[in-house]
Design an enzyme around this catalytic site. Sequence first.
Site, PDB file in Angstrom:
ATOM      1  N   GLU A  50       0.847  -1.271   0.106  1.00  0.00           N
ATOM      2  CA  GLU A  50      -0.078  -0.032   0.032  1.00  0.00           C
ATOM      3  C   GLU A  50       1.077   1.262   0.040  1.00  0.00           C
ATOM      4  O   GLU A  50       0.583   2.028  -0.869  1.00  0.00           O
ATOM      5  CB  GLU A  50      -0.944   0.063   1.157  1.00  0.00           C
ATOM      6  CG  GLU A  50      -1.936  -0.885   1.224  1.00  0.00           C
ATOM      7  CD  GLU A  50      -2.957  -0.974   0.177  1.00  0.00           C
ATOM      8  OE1 GLU A  50      -3.010   0.023  -0.480  1.00  0.00           O
ATOM      9  OE2 GLU A  50      -3.866  -1.822   0.176  1.00  0.00           O
ATOM     10  N   ASP A 101      -5.025  -9.972  -8.153  1.00  0.00           N
ATOM     11  CA  ASP A 101      -5.062  -9.234  -9.348  1.00  0.00           C
ATOM     12  C   ASP A 101      -4.037  -8.498 -10.049  1.00  0.00           C
ATOM     13  O   ASP A 101      -3.837  -8.790 -11.345  1.00  0.00           O
ATOM     14  CB  ASP A 101      -6.417  -7.952  -8.999  1.00  0.00           C
ATOM     15  CG  ASP A 101      -6.002  -7.397  -7.748  1.00  0.00           C
ATOM     16  OD1 ASP A 101      -4.928  -7.780  -7.160  1.00  0.00           O
ATOM     17  OD2 ASP A 101      -6.646  -6.459  -7.347  1.00  0.00           O
ATOM     18  N   GLU A 143     -11.938   0.501 -10.632  1.00  0.00           N
ATOM     19  CA  GLU A 143     -11.466  -0.583 -11.571  1.00  0.00           C
ATOM     20  C   GLU A 143     -12.113  -0.501 -12.987  1.00  0.00           C
ATOM     21  O   GLU A 143     -11.663  -0.513 -14.090  1.00  0.00           O
ATOM     22  CB  GLU A 143     -11.441  -1.958 -11.216  1.00  0.00           C
ATOM     23  CG  GLU A 143     -10.167  -2.285  -9.832  1.00  0.00           C
ATOM     24  CD  GLU A 143     -10.550  -1.545  -8.747  1.00  0.00           C
ATOM     25  OE1 GLU A 143      -9.595  -1.441  -8.019  1.00  0.00           O
ATOM     26  OE2 GLU A 143     -11.634  -1.248  -8.407  1.00  0.00           O
ATOM     27  N   ARG A 159       0.945   3.942  -3.209  1.00  0.00           N
ATOM     28  CA  ARG A 159       0.125   5.073  -3.178  1.00  0.00           C
ATOM     29  C   ARG A 159       1.091   6.290  -2.858  1.00  0.00           C
ATOM     30  O   ARG A 159       0.908   7.401  -3.469  1.00  0.00           O
ATOM     31  CB  ARG A 159      -1.107   5.157  -1.901  1.00  0.00           C
ATOM     32  CG  ARG A 159      -1.962   4.072  -2.148  1.00  0.00           C
ATOM     33  CD  ARG A 159      -3.066   4.172  -1.003  1.00  0.00           C
ATOM     34  NE  ARG A 159      -3.733   2.798  -0.846  1.00  0.00           N
ATOM     35  CZ  ARG A 159      -5.029   2.666  -0.310  1.00  0.00           C
ATOM     36  NH1 ARG A 159      -5.757   3.838  -0.488  1.00  0.00           N
ATOM     37  NH2 ARG A 159      -5.506   1.572  -0.363  1.00  0.00           N
TER      38      ARG A 159
END
Length: 631
Positions: free
Chosen positions: A220, A364, A530, A224
């Site tokens: 993360e 993913d 998405e 980010r």
Amino acid sequence: MSKSLPYSMKDVHYDNAKFRQRSLIKVITQNILTSNIKRECIKCSTGRFLVLLMIFGVAYLMLTHTSHIPSSDGNAKNVGTEEGKNFFTDGRGRFRRFWRKPPRLPPRLSPDEIVTRNKSIHNSDKIESGPDWKVRQQRVKEAFIHAWSGYRNYAMGYDELMPLSHRGVDGLGGLGATIVDALDTAMIMGVDEVVHEAGSWIEKHLPERIDAKGQVNLFETTIRVLGGLLSAYHLSGGEHGGNASTTGPKPAVYLDNARNLADRLLIAFTSSPSAIPFSDVVLRDRSAHPAPNGLSSTAEVSTLQLEFNYLSSLTGDPKYGLESMKVLEHMKTLPKVKGLVPIYINPHTGEFSGDNIRLGSRGDSYYEYLIKVWLQNRGSNLTYLHDMYEESMKGVKELLVRKSVPNGLVFVGELPYGPKGAFSPKMDHLVCFLPGTLALGATKGIVKEKAMRENLLNFEDLQNLKLAEDLAKTCFEMYSVTSTGLAPEIAYFNVEGQSEGGPGGGNKNSKYVDDIIIKPADRHNLLRPETVESLFVLFRITEDPKYREWGWEIFEAFEKYTKVDSGGYTSLDDVTVLPPHRRDKMETFFLGETLKYLYLLFADRNVIPLDKYVFNTEAHPLPIQGNAGGK
């Protein structure tokens, strides 16, 4: 086009005169001169005399002949000698041409010219018809400013805004994640006030946060914060970025913070006994440790390479790229199921753990970064990543793609117990990254029409592009099937011989109300990006305006049901009921991804072009190697 054709119009020499109507005199004369009459008659003086007599006779008939054609007023008009005109003179006595002027035919176009003409007509229709996308783009910009105003007023310096209770919360390590996530969006949109506010905070406060904060998640924080800083560095003019900002601190501020942060994150790689990094890092004492269950997510450890590679490129220090790329190099050697991998991996052993295969959470972005890291470094010796991507997409099509009943929506399911276990018709909203990735992998960011014209697409590319469009429709229908027009976090699909049963989305007017099942625990919406990400990529590649229309419908639903009057937007608990219950959370990716992709969907295609930039999984655009100047 001309290079691919076996001929060119330059090789075709023809005379338009062969299609012209010839005069009667020319016809008779030609026949006489080319027939046997010529050969026989000219042998005697009598024959010559008869030929001359015939010619003068025909001429006399033509000069004296008139035709009477009724006019619209009932009077007959003479054709050929009407109203003072005859064969030789017009009404003012001027001499007329004796022969008929040949008809003018339209010019013959070559195949290249036909394609160019049709393309210009097609494009002008698309540009001139339909809604004003600049106006809609401005609406998205206004939404971003509204979202930022709520954060700035109630949560400045915190990771996330709770817009209903007007306060901030640190859920991502306390590095001001919303500020860094939103910064490059403000740069792309040209919101200078936000660029100044966010840049000033980073310059004044982020260095001490990096030095003093405790535990953060490697994944993360990388996508980010590190990704946001690197993108801001480029877009603010670092290495002569193409969209240099005139507000905020000097670009070096962003790069210095990125390097300081990455130096601390590297401990997750170097302290692990295998090539697989630990999942968590304690920034202040530069230590790392695995997650409580001892495992790392496959997606998390394989979704760090774009950022670390780019940092090595900027600093000239190869250690960042080398450590991160060890992960993918190691994964290349591990056993897979037709290119598909389980969602957990053990950093102690370096082996996959369990059998669960899915393209939703924890799986993913492994597939996303296979093609994106290859695109970022095309020309380098990373062809194994492209091979791994192609193999995995074949596995997806063979093992995970199904159609719903009764209406045949194409979706991607899961294998929770591996290839030998039962298929689950469950699809996370997270899987909606896949249409964009498939399209990007097929054309490498080039417009489909150009790629086809230059013979750049093979059969498998076309198959993947078709699957991308089918899946994008399914993702959009996950929105339109609900009462709010917003998608749930997870959907199930009815398939032949395996009906899930259960509640639908609440929109009885949807054609697919019987195809899609939304279970009570899955009805929330987190403002995820998405689907609009894939709509943006597919519009750029196919130029089909329907993707813009779908994106606008989604944006309007966000505006209607998630906007908070006092500032910000909020997640929802249940998208299937009206009015929906609000959850009091604005995720950082709503500013960093969702609104950015919507803005770019409605923008000109030369704004962050897909053949010059690759987006990290948090929508931070990084230049493809060789395009660092953004040109």
